[in-house]
Design a protein around this motif. Structure first.
Motif, mmCIF file in Angstrom:
data_model
loop_
_atom_site.group_PDB
_atom_site.id
_atom_site.type_symbol
_atom_site.label_atom_id
_atom_site.label_comp_id
_atom_site.label_asym_id
_atom_site.label_seq_id
_atom_site.Cartn_x
_atom_site.Cartn_y
_atom_site.Cartn_z
ATOM 1 N N SER A 1 0.789 -1.229 0.000
ATOM 2 C CA SER A 1 0.000 0.000 0.000
ATOM 3 C C SER A 1 0.820 1.278 0.000
ATOM 4 O O SER A 1 0.280 2.362 0.185
ATOM 5 N N ARG A 2 2.151 1.166 -0.190
ATOM 6 C CA ARG A 2 3.015 2.347 -0.259
ATOM 7 C C ARG A 2 2.846 3.227 0.980
ATOM 8 O O ARG A 2 2.762 4.445 0.901
ATOM 9 N N VAL A 3 2.804 2.608 2.141
ATOM 10 C CA VAL A 3 2.665 3.349 3.386
ATOM 11 C C VAL A 3 3.929 4.148 3.631
ATOM 12 O O VAL A 3 5.033 3.622 3.541
ATOM 13 N N THR A 4 3.804 5.438 3.954
ATOM 14 C CA THR A 4 4.984 6.238 4.279
ATOM 15 C C THR A 4 5.358 6.031 5.734
ATOM 16 O O THR A 4 4.526 5.663 6.561
ATOM 17 N N ASP A 5 6.613 6.262 6.047
ATOM 18 C CA ASP A 5 7.102 6.073 7.406
ATOM 19 C C ASP A 5 6.870 7.353 8.197
ATOM 20 O O ASP A 5 7.787 8.111 8.473
ATOM 21 N N ALA A 6 5.623 7.583 8.562
ATOM 22 C CA ALA A 6 5.253 8.803 9.272
ATOM 23 C C ALA A 6 5.830 8.796 10.683
ATOM 24 O O ALA A 6 6.114 7.746 11.259
ATOM 25 N N THR A 7 5.962 9.984 11.254
ATOM 26 C CA THR A 7 6.608 10.127 12.557
ATOM 27 C C THR A 7 5.965 9.235 13.613
ATOM 28 O O THR A 7 6.651 8.608 14.416
ATOM 29 N N GLY A 8 4.665 9.153 13.608
ATOM 30 C CA GLY A 8 3.970 8.387 14.640
ATOM 31 C C GLY A 8 4.003 6.890 14.458
ATOM 32 O O GLY A 8 3.618 6.150 15.367
ATOM 33 N N THR A 9 4.438 6.420 13.304
ATOM 34 C CA THR A 9 4.420 4.979 13.038
ATOM 35 C C THR A 9 5.792 4.452 12.617
ATOM 36 O O THR A 9 5.889 3.392 12.011
ATOM 37 N N GLN A 10 6.854 5.176 12.939
ATOM 38 C CA GLN A 10 8.178 4.756 12.517
ATOM 39 C C GLN A 10 8.586 3.433 13.157
ATOM 40 O O GLN A 10 8.236 3.136 14.293
ATOM 41 N N SER A 11 9.339 2.674 12.402
ATOM 42 C CA SER A 11 9.864 1.408 12.886
ATOM 43 C C SER A 11 11.387 1.465 12.857
ATOM 44 O O SER A 11 11.979 2.481 12.519
ATOM 45 N N ARG A 12 12.012 0.348 13.182
ATOM 46 C CA ARG A 12 13.474 0.267 13.169
ATOM 47 C C ARG A 12 13.950 -0.572 11.981
ATOM 48 O O ARG A 12 14.915 -1.313 12.084
ATOM 49 N N GLU A 13 13.258 -0.468 10.853
ATOM 50 C CA GLU A 13 13.577 -1.302 9.695
ATOM 51 C C GLU A 13 15.020 -1.113 9.222
ATOM 52 O O GLU A 13 15.698 -2.080 8.882
ATOM 53 N N LEU A 14 15.499 0.102 9.176
ATOM 54 C CA LEU A 14 16.849 0.367 8.680
ATOM 55 C C LEU A 14 17.892 -0.213 9.635
ATOM 56 O O LEU A 14 18.820 -0.920 9.216
ATOM 57 N N TYR A 15 17.745 0.062 10.911
ATOM 58 C CA TYR A 15 18.683 -0.490 11.892
ATOM 59 C C TYR A 15 18.634 -2.021 11.884
ATOM 60 O O TYR A 15 19.675 -2.685 11.935
ATOM 61 N N SER A 16 17.424 -2.578 11.803
ATOM 62 C CA SER A 16 17.273 -4.038 11.810
ATOM 63 C C SER A 16 17.947 -4.669 10.595
ATOM 64 O O SER A 16 18.537 -5.753 10.697
ATOM 65 N N ARG A 17 17.855 -3.995 9.456
ATOM 66 C CA ARG A 17 18.496 -4.514 8.242
ATOM 67 C C ARG A 17 20.014 -4.526 8.404
ATOM 68 O O ARG A 17 20.682 -5.488 8.020
ATOM 69 N N LEU A 18 20.577 -3.467 8.967
ATOM 70 C CA LEU A 18 22.018 -3.416 9.201
ATOM 71 C C LEU A 18 22.446 -4.492 10.195
ATOM 72 O O LEU A 18 23.498 -5.121 10.030
ATOM 73 N N LYS A 19 21.636 -4.717 11.200
ATOM 74 C CA LYS A 19 21.958 -5.764 12.181
ATOM 75 C C LYS A 19 21.883 -7.145 11.542
ATOM 76 O O LYS A 19 22.709 -8.018 11.814
ATOM 77 N N GLU A 20 20.900 -7.346 10.672
ATOM 78 C CA GLU A 20 20.793 -8.611 9.943
ATOM 79 C C GLU A 20 22.028 -8.845 9.085
ATOM 80 O O GLU A 20 22.567 -9.961 9.023
ATOM 81 N N HIS A 21 22.519 -7.811 8.423
ATOM 82 C CA HIS A 21 23.726 -7.940 7.609
ATOM 83 C C HIS A 21 24.942 -8.288 8.467
ATOM 84 O O HIS A 21 25.809 -9.065 8.045
ATOM 85 N N SER A 22 25.002 -7.730 9.659
ATOM 86 C CA SER A 22 26.142 -8.043 10.530
ATOM 87 C C SER A 22 26.127 -9.517 10.916
ATOM 88 O O SER A 22 27.190 -10.150 11.008
ATOM 89 N N ARG A 23 24.946 -10.088 11.104
ATOM 90 C CA ARG A 23 24.861 -11.524 11.430
ATOM 91 C C ARG A 23 25.296 -12.374 10.242
ATOM 92 O O ARG A 23 25.972 -13.399 10.405
ATOM 93 N N SER A 24 24.915 -11.970 9.021
ATOM 94 C CA SER A 24 25.332 -12.700 7.827
ATOM 95 C C SER A 24 26.853 -12.679 7.689
ATOM 96 O O SER A 24 27.485 -13.688 7.357
#
Length: 215
Positions: free
Chosen positions: A91-114
């Motif tokens: 649905s092309r949801v934007t990352d609005a201030t009230g609904t932000q997640s940690r997707e970027l940090y989580s992706r970097l952490k996932e890469h560190s595990r790989s």
């Protein structure tokens, strides 16, 4: 009933051009290249989605050229990726201030595990930089990722594919493991893949050819 008039085809009437868009992409890349460089993963968790790059400075002989270049300055990413808001594809949801997640940090952490799982790699040999795109600017994430890949031709996006892959899940291990997993074996889920994979020497040859044009 409306009828469609038959007109002579003119391709130029279908091509969108906008110099302002090109300048916006260039500006975002300039901003990206000026952001601080962090350890992988960054020492502090943070909210947001966006685009990131990984830089190598270790002693693996395969990547010596990257290490030598990045010891001068962090200008030669070995991998570029993105982290988009949840629900993006549906649905092309934007990352609005009230609904932000940690997707970027989580992706970097996932890469560190790989990287930790991969043979002959260590997270202390990698650094990262990233840009957080939020609210309306989150629509730029895929565009800026593509522009950075086109500009830098990072090895792990091109000649050594598969670093960013995910566990395909139970019942889907008939596929071949990626080139990256052939060279850097160790991810448990990748070693479960049963498909025929490329010869290691052929992959190394592809890497060598790619590096001849790097820098």
């Amino acid at each position: 009933m409306n009828s469609v008039k038959t007109l002579a085809f003119d391709r130029n009437k279908h091509v969108y051009r906008n110099d302002a868009f090109s300048e916006l992409v260039k500006d975002a890349i300039r901003f990206f290249n000026g952001t601080p460089v962090h350890a992988l993963p960054p020492l502090e968790s943070f909210l947001g989605t966006g685009v990131y790059a990984l830089y190598y400075t270790g002693r693996n002989p395969i990547y010596k050229k990257y290490a030598d270049l990045n010891r001068l300055f962090y200008g030669y990413p070995i991998y570029v990726g993105k982290a988009v808001p949840k629900g993006w594809r549906q649905s092309r949801v934007t990352d609005a201030t009230g609904t932000q997640s940690r997707e970027l940090y989580s992706r970097l952490k996932e890469h560190s595990r790989s990287i930790e799982a991969g043979k002959d790699l260590a997270t202390e040999d990698f650094s990262c930089r990233f840009v957080i795109f939020e609210q309306e600017t989150s629509d730029m994430i895929s565009t800026i990722e593509a522009a950075l890949i086109k500009l830098n031709m990072p090895l792990w996006n091109t000649a050594l594919d598969g670093f960013g892959n995910h566990d395909p899940g139970k019942g889907r291990y008939e596929q071949a493991k990626s080139d990256w997993d052939v060279i850097h074996s160790g991810r448990v889920w990748a070693d479960r893949c049963k498909g025929a994979f490329k010869n290691e020497q052929a992959i190394l040859n592809s890497i060598e050819n790619h590096l001849k044009g790097a820098g």
